[in-house]
Design an enzyme around this catalytic site. Structure first.
Site, PDB file in Angstrom:
ATOM      1  CB  ALA A  79      -0.894  -0.014   1.228  1.00 48.79           C
ATOM      2  N   GLY A  90       0.578  -4.994   0.884  1.00 45.65           N
ATOM      3  CA  GLY A  90      -0.644  -5.065   0.084  1.00 45.65           C
ATOM      4  C   GLY A  90      -0.412  -5.695  -1.288  1.00 45.65           C
ATOM      5  CD  GLU A 120      -2.180  -7.592   2.963  1.00 47.27           C
ATOM      6  OE1 GLU A 120      -1.806  -6.441   2.650  1.00 47.27           O
ATOM      7  OE2 GLU A 120      -2.800  -7.821   4.006  1.00 47.27           O
ATOM      8  CD  GLU A 167       1.921  -5.538   5.596  1.00 44.24           C
ATOM      9  OE1 GLU A 167       2.732  -6.448   5.898  1.00 44.24           O
ATOM     10  OE2 GLU A 167       1.066  -5.667   4.705  1.00 44.24           O
TER      11      GLU A 167
HETATM   12  N1  CO8 Z   1       4.602   3.192  -0.831  1.00 43.73           N
HETATM   13  C1  CO8 Z   1       4.992   4.351  -1.399  1.00 43.73           C
HETATM   14  N2  CO8 Z   1       6.124   4.462  -2.126  1.00 43.73           N
HETATM   15  C2  CO8 Z   1       6.896   3.381  -2.261  1.00 43.73           C
HETATM   16  C3  CO8 Z   1       6.561   2.146  -1.695  1.00 43.73           C
HETATM   17  C4  CO8 Z   1       5.338   2.073  -0.945  1.00 43.73           C
HETATM   18  N3  CO8 Z   1       4.890   0.930  -0.406  1.00 43.73           N
HETATM   19  N4  CO8 Z   1       7.522   1.258  -1.992  1.00 43.73           N
HETATM   20  C5  CO8 Z   1       8.434   1.910  -2.731  1.00 43.73           C
HETATM   21  N5  CO8 Z   1       8.062   3.189  -2.900  1.00 43.73           N
HETATM   22  C6  CO8 Z   1       8.774   4.250  -3.611  1.00 43.73           C
HETATM   23  C7  CO8 Z   1       9.963   4.762  -2.819  1.00 43.73           C
HETATM   24  O1  CO8 Z   1       9.540   5.697  -1.867  1.00 43.73           O
HETATM   25  C8  CO8 Z   1      10.808   5.332  -3.916  1.00 43.73           C
HETATM   26  O2  CO8 Z   1      10.293   6.587  -4.280  1.00 43.73           O
HETATM   27  P1  CO8 Z   1      11.287   7.858  -4.455  1.00 43.73           P
HETATM   28  O3  CO8 Z   1      12.179   7.466  -5.594  1.00 43.73           O
HETATM   29  O4  CO8 Z   1      10.357   8.970  -4.781  1.00 43.73           O
HETATM   30  O5  CO8 Z   1      12.032   7.997  -3.183  1.00 43.73           O
HETATM   31  C9  CO8 Z   1      10.560   4.398  -5.092  1.00 43.73           C
HETATM   32  O6  CO8 Z   1       9.336   3.717  -4.800  1.00 43.73           O
HETATM   33  C10 CO8 Z   1      11.645   3.363  -5.267  1.00 43.73           C
HETATM   34  O7  CO8 Z   1      11.820   2.706  -4.022  1.00 43.73           O
HETATM   35  P2  CO8 Z   1      13.267   2.524  -3.329  1.00 43.73           P
HETATM   36  O8  CO8 Z   1      14.160   3.648  -3.680  1.00 43.73           O
HETATM   37  O9  CO8 Z   1      13.007   2.248  -1.881  1.00 43.73           O
HETATM   38  O10 CO8 Z   1      13.760   1.207  -4.112  1.00 43.73           O
HETATM   39  P3  CO8 Z   1      14.712   0.048  -3.558  1.00 43.73           P
HETATM   40  O11 CO8 Z   1      15.005  -0.803  -4.739  1.00 43.73           O
HETATM   41  O12 CO8 Z   1      15.843   0.600  -2.774  1.00 43.73           O
HETATM   42  O13 CO8 Z   1      13.787  -0.772  -2.513  1.00 43.73           O
HETATM   43  C11 CO8 Z   1      11.773  -1.856  -1.775  1.00 43.73           C
HETATM   44  C12 CO8 Z   1      12.621  -1.432  -2.980  1.00 43.73           C
HETATM   45  C13 CO8 Z   1      12.472  -2.961  -0.992  1.00 43.73           C
HETATM   46  C14 CO8 Z   1      10.455  -2.390  -2.362  1.00 43.73           C
HETATM   47  C15 CO8 Z   1      11.509  -0.628  -0.854  1.00 43.73           C
HETATM   48  O14 CO8 Z   1      11.001   0.426  -1.653  1.00 43.73           O
HETATM   49  C16 CO8 Z   1      10.523  -0.897   0.241  1.00 43.73           C
HETATM   50  O15 CO8 Z   1      10.865  -1.475   1.258  1.00 43.73           O
HETATM   51  N6  CO8 Z   1       9.249  -0.425   0.055  1.00 43.73           N
HETATM   52  C17 CO8 Z   1       8.240  -0.527   1.085  1.00 43.73           C
HETATM   53  C18 CO8 Z   1       7.737  -1.940   1.257  1.00 43.73           C
HETATM   54  C19 CO8 Z   1       6.695  -1.981   2.346  1.00 43.73           C
HETATM   55  O16 CO8 Z   1       6.934  -1.679   3.496  1.00 43.73           O
HETATM   56  N7  CO8 Z   1       5.463  -2.399   1.962  1.00 43.73           N
HETATM   57  C20 CO8 Z   1       4.351  -2.513   2.880  1.00 43.73           C
HETATM   58  C21 CO8 Z   1       3.541  -1.235   2.876  1.00 43.73           C
HETATM   59  S1  CO8 Z   1       2.218  -1.234   4.068  1.00 43.73           S
HETATM   60  C22 CO8 Z   1       1.043  -2.186   3.353  1.00 43.73           C
HETATM   61  O17 CO8 Z   1       1.179  -2.686   2.248  1.00 43.73           O
HETATM   62  C23 CO8 Z   1      -0.202  -2.397   4.132  1.00 43.73           C
HETATM   63  C24 CO8 Z   1      -1.242  -3.112   3.284  1.00 43.73           C
HETATM   64  C25 CO8 Z   1      -2.588  -3.100   3.917  1.00 43.73           C
HETATM   65  C26 CO8 Z   1      -3.311  -1.800   3.744  1.00 43.73           C
HETATM   66  C27 CO8 Z   1      -4.740  -2.002   3.935  1.00 43.73           C
HETATM   67  C28 CO8 Z   1      -5.378  -0.905   4.709  1.00 43.73           C
HETATM   68  C29 CO8 Z   1      -6.675  -1.362   5.342  1.00 43.73           C
END
Ligand code: CO8
Length: 258
Positions: A65, A109, A112, A132
Site C-alpha cells: 500500500a 498489500g 495480499e 508492515e
Molecule cells: N509506498 C509508497 N512508495 C513506495 C513504496 C510504498 N509501499 N515502496 C516503494 N516506494 C517508492 C519509494 O519511496 C521510492 O520513491 P522515491 O524514488 O520517490 O524515493 C521508489 O518507490 C523506489 O523505491 P526505493 O528507492 O526504496 O527502491 P529500492 O530498490 O531501494 O527498494 C523496496 C525497494 C524494498 C520495495 C523498498 O522500496 C521498500 O521497502 N518499500 C516498502 C515496502 C513496504 O513496506 N510495503 C508494505 C507497505 S504497508 C502495506 O502494504 C499495508 C497493506 C494493507 C493496507 C490495507 C489498509 C486497510
C-alpha cells in the site's frame, strides 16, 4: 477506458491488467485500487473476456500500500473510508479467473493482492513479504489470514513478525505460488495459462472457482456436498455433453458456455 495507474489490454479473450506506477514501485494508492476495481468489474461483465491476468513491472508487482498516502491518515479517516475494503471486496466479487503474474517485489498489500487472485505464477526474481511490522502496523487486506492458509502458521508468523522476504523458490516450495519460471518467460507462461482457461467451458470454470474458494469458507463435509451437487448440476449443460462426446469421438471439444 483510459486509466492513470493501469494499462489494460484485451486480446484473445484475455484481459491483461498491468499496474503502472513505475515511480512508486506500483504502490497501491486509492486511485490505483479504485481503477483496478473498475477494470476488473468491466472485464467480468465483458463477454469477450474469459480470463484475467494482473501483473506489474519487472521490478515490482506492487511494493505494498502507498506509505505516503497512508502516513497522512488517522484512525477516523481509515475507519470512515473503511480503507481499501470496497476496492478489495470488488476484486473478490469477480467470477472469472484471475491469474497474478508476479516479478520483483510483491510486498505488504502487493503480496495480499497477489493472494486475492486465483493463483500466482512467479518469475524467478519474485520476492514476497509482509513487512508492515517495520512500519508499526500489520497487514490490512488479508495477509494474516491468507498467507497463513497458504504457507501454514509457522512460516506466516515468521514472515509477519520478522518482515523478511521470501524468494520465488521458497514461495513455490511453501505453496504460495503455483509455478516459477525464468523472468523472461513470465508473461508467456501466464498468457498461455490464461488461454488454456479461456478454451474451457466458462460454466465449469466459474464452478471450479466457486468450489475451490468454498473450501476456505466451510467444513470439509459441507464443501464435499457443495462439490457433489455442482458436479450433478453440470450434467444439465450442453458443454458436459459436448466435452464427453468429444472425448469419445477423439476430437477437441467446442464449448459454447451453455
Ligand atoms: N509506498 C509508497 N512508495 C513506495 C513504496 C510504498 N509501499 N515502496 C516503494 N516506494 C517508492 C519509494 O519511496 C521510492 O520513491 P522515491 O524514488 O520517490 O524515493 C521508489 O518507490 C523506489 O523505491 P526505493 O528507492 O526504496 O527502491 P529500492 O530498490 O531501494 O527498494 C523496496 C525497494 C524494498 C520495495 C523498498 O522500496 C521498500 O521497502 N518499500 C516498502 C515496502 C513496504 O513496506 N510495503 C508494505 C507497505 S504497508 C502495506 O502494504 C499495508 C497493506 C494493507 C493496507 C490495507 C489498509 C486497510
Amino acid at each position: 477506458m483510459a486509466y492513470q495507474t493501469l494499462i489494460v489490454d484485451i486480446d484473445n479473450h484475455i484481459a491483461l491488467i498491468r499496474l503502472n506506477r513505475p515511480d512508486a514501485m506500483n504502490a497501491l494508492n486509492s486511485t490505483l485500487l479504485g481503477e483496478l476495481a473498475d477494470a476488473l468489474g468491466a472485464a467480468d461483465k465483458n463477454d469477450k473476456v474469459r480470463c484475467i491476468v494482473i501483473t506489474g513491472s519487472d521490478k515490482a508487482f506492487a511494493a505494498g500500500a502507498d506509505i505516503k498516502e497512508m502516513s497522512e491518515k488517522g484512525f477516523v479517516d481509515m475507519f470512515q473510508a473503511d480503507f481499501f475494503a470496497p476496492e478489495t471486496e470488488a476484486l473478490l466479487r469477480v467470477r472469472k479467473p484471475i491469474i497474478a503474474a508476479v516479478a520483483g517485489y510483491a510486498l505488504g498489500g502487493g503480496c495480499e493482492l497477489a493472494m486475492m487472485c486465483d493463483f500466482i505464477i512467479a518469475a524467478d526474481t519474485a520476492k514476497f513479504g509482509q513487512p508492515e511490522i517495520n512500519l508499526g502496523v500489520v497487514a490490512g487486506i488479508g495477509g494474516t489470514q491468507r498467507l497463513t492458509r497458504f504457507v501454514g502458521k509457522s512460516k506466516a508468523m515468521d514472515m509477519h513478525l520478522t518482515g523478511r522476504f521470501m524468494d520465488a523458490e521458497e514461495a513455490e516450495r511453501s505453496g504460495l505460488v503455483s509455478r516459477v519460471v525464468p523472468a523472461s518467460k513470465l508473461m508467456d507462461e501466464a498468457m498461455t495459462a490464461a488461454s488454456k482457461i479461456a478454451e474451457k467451458s466458462q460454466i465449469s470454470v466459474k464452478v471450479v472457482k466457486e468450489a475451490v474458494n468454498r473450501s476456505y469458507e466451510t467444513t470439509l463435509r459441507e464443501g464435499l456436498l457443495f462439490e457433489r451437487r455442482v458436479f450433478h448440476m453440470l450434467f444439465n449443460t450442453a458443454d458436459q455433453q459436448e466435452g464427453m462426446s468429444a472425448f469419445l469421438e477423439k476430437r477437441q471439444p467446442q464449448f459454447r458456455d451453455q
